[in-house]
Structure formats: C-alpha cells, structure tokens
Write an enzyme that holds these catalytic residues in place. Structure first.
Site, short mmCIF file in Angstrom:
data_model
loop_
_atom_site.label_atom_id
_atom_site.label_comp_id
_atom_site.label_asym_id
_atom_site.label_seq_id
_atom_site.Cartn_x
_atom_site.Cartn_y
_atom_site.Cartn_z
N GLU A 122 -33.44 -4.25 -24.55
CA GLU A 122 -33.19 -4.12 -23.12
C GLU A 122 -34.15 -4.95 -22.26
O GLU A 122 -33.95 -5.08 -21.05
CB GLU A 122 -33.26 -2.64 -22.71
CG GLU A 122 -32.08 -1.85 -23.27
CD GLU A 122 -32.12 -0.37 -22.96
OE1 GLU A 122 -33.21 0.13 -22.62
OE2 GLU A 122 -31.07 0.28 -23.07
N GLU B 240 -37.98 3.34 -45.51
CA GLU B 240 -39.08 3.89 -44.71
C GLU B 240 -40.31 4.17 -45.56
O GLU B 240 -41.40 4.33 -45.04
CB GLU B 240 -38.64 5.15 -43.98
CG GLU B 240 -38.54 6.40 -44.83
CD GLU B 240 -38.43 7.66 -43.94
OE1 GLU B 240 -39.21 8.58 -44.20
OE2 GLU B 240 -37.59 7.70 -43.04
#
Length: 300
Positions: free
Chosen positions: A86, A117
C-alpha cells in the site's frame, strides 16, 4: 514449538470462561469479541515510546536511501506484505523501497507453505536476495515472538549491519531480544485459543500502520495530513489529487486543473506552482533540492 512451550505464551492461553461460547447467541459472541478488541489500542499505547524510537531510526536510514523490509510468516507475513503493497499508491514510494517478505514466498499469501515458518535459513536467503545494506531496516513480525523465520530474519539483518525491529505480542520474546528495537504489544489470550489473526493481528496491523505512515511523514511524503505524494493511477485517485491540491491551496478548479496539467498530475509541484507562484520546472527543481519536502521547498 512443543505443547509446554505454547502453554507459556499469553497469545496461546486458554480462556475457560469461553469454553461454551459456541452455545451462545450470535449477538452475544459478537459483543464478547468486540469487548476483547477494545483492549488492543491500550496495549499498543503502552509501546508508543518504543514504536516512536524505531520509526525515527528507520526514517534516518530511509532518508539516506535505505529500504524498509517486513519479514514474517502466516498472518504476520501477510500483514507486512499488505502494508508494503500500500506504500506505492499512498506515498509514491519507489519500487523496492518498502518490501514485504513472507515465509514461503507469494504462494504463502493464499495458502500455507509447509515448514516455511520454521526456517531461519529461508529468511537469510530471502534477505540476501535483496542485497541488504546498513541503511536498510528489517522489521520481524511474529505474534508468538518465536517464529524462526522472523527471528532468523532479524538476526541475519543485524549481523549485516542493518537496523532491526522486533514486533511481537508476548513479553520476553526471542524476536525482541534479537532486535535493536523491541516492540512487544501484549494483547492477551484470543477469543479462539491460539488464533493470533485476531487481537494479535489487529495489534500488528496498528503498529505497521504507524511505522509506515509516520516514517513517510518524516520523509516529507505528506504536507500536513494530506497525501501529497499520492500516485494518481485511476480516476478515484485523480479526483483525490485534485481535492488535495484544493485543500492545500484554496485555488479555483480551473487553476488546479492548469497546475496539475503543467506538472503531469504530480500533486507536490502543483501545490508549489499555486502557493509559490513559480512555474512547473522551477517547482520540480525546488523539490529536488529539498529531497521532496514540500514545506522546505515553500520556505525557499
């Protein structure tokens, strides 16, 4: 992480008073959830001095050409990618200036990537692909504060001389210990035991909003509370650009259209044209001299 380790984490704690929540009316479940969410801003407030220090250090490096890199797995990784994605439309950041790394790569945005992860090595490899420098900032994001990908990213970045920030939702986390700047927003047990996309995710989103937004304010990407570096890539954003110029200058519609036409739709130089009475080329040169800081250019 084994069962006994999980049981020690606030984010994984069981709330016995909610053991029969599935039997409650929908409106009551929503009320309970909303009541719990109200604690999140307060938990963030307790970390504001640490957040501010991390932002100032990040902005100093970005002013020298450094990048802001988020690194996390699962929800934490997705929130980092979201915040990074963004920045170009909101602040007209250059490609690669704000980066979101998620364990397992883009595939992991939509589906879990098994084992990603748990790999510190994967984090190091992802950072090495960016050719990290001492002017860069790496923010490791992990609700538990123990995710190997996030901890590994921060450890590797710090070894390379980059600034590091550890954002976790448990106290005494390995992630915070590994980072130059530790931010631990302790929001407590979730409505659904261990579902850290809930309060912990909200807390992380709030902090990432602060890191990117206030860093960009420090870098001169705004004028007051106006997004003067907005990239007008569609009609909605072109309309927003016109409104921003109007709010900043009070000029007429025709004057605004003329200024934006002269500056190829760029808001900052258009405001400078209108407020300083200079032509578009002069406005662009002034902004280049002040590293894009509109207030400094106006002072000139």
């Amino acid at each position: 992480m084994n069962h006994s380790e999980l049981s020690t984490l606030a984010t994984e704690a069981f709330r016995p008073e909610l053991a029969d929540i599935d039997r409650l009316p929908t409106a009551e479940i929503a009320r309970i959830m909303n009541a719990g969410d109200r604690s999140v801003p307060g938990a963030v407030a307790g970390q504001l001095p640490r957040i501010a220090a991390a932002i100032d250090a990040t902005a100093d490096r970005m002013a020298r050409g450094g990048r802001l890199v988020y690194a996390g797995a699962g929800t934490a990784g997705r929130l980092g990618v979201l915040d990074a994605s963004e920045c170009p439309p909101t602040f007209n950041t250059a490609p690669g200036q704000v980066v979101g790394l998620i364990a397992g790569g883009p595939t992991a945005l939509l589906a879990a990537v098994e084992g990603a992860e748990d790999s510190r090595e994967l984090a190091a490899a992802d950072l090495d692909a960016l050719s990290l420098t001492a002017d860069d900032t790496v923010v490791g994001v992990s609700a538990s504060g123990r995710t190997p990908y996030a901890v590994g990213a921060v450890e590797h970045a710090r070894a390379l001389g980059a600034l590091t920030v550890g954002l976790a939702c448990n106290e005494g986390s390995a992630l915070a210990a590994a980072a130059d700047h530790a931010i631990e927003v302790v929001v407590g047990p979730e409505l659904l035991t261990g579902s850290t996309r809930l309060k912990a995710g909200t807390a992380q989103k709030l902090v990432l909003n602060m890191i990117s937004t206030i860093t960009m304010i420090r870098l001169g990407k705004t004028y007051g509370n106006l997004m003067v570096d907005v990239r007008a890539s569609n009609e909605k954003l072109r309309a927003r650009s016109r409104r921003i110029v109007a709010l900043a200058t009070g000029a007429s519609d025709s004057e605004i259209e003329a200024a934006l036409t002269a500056t190829d739709g760029e808001v900052k130089p258009a405001i400078l044209v209108l407020l300083a009475g200079v032509d578009a080329d002069t406005a662009t040169r002034l902004l280049a001299k002040t590293d894009g800081h509109l207030r400094a250019a106006l002072d000139h």
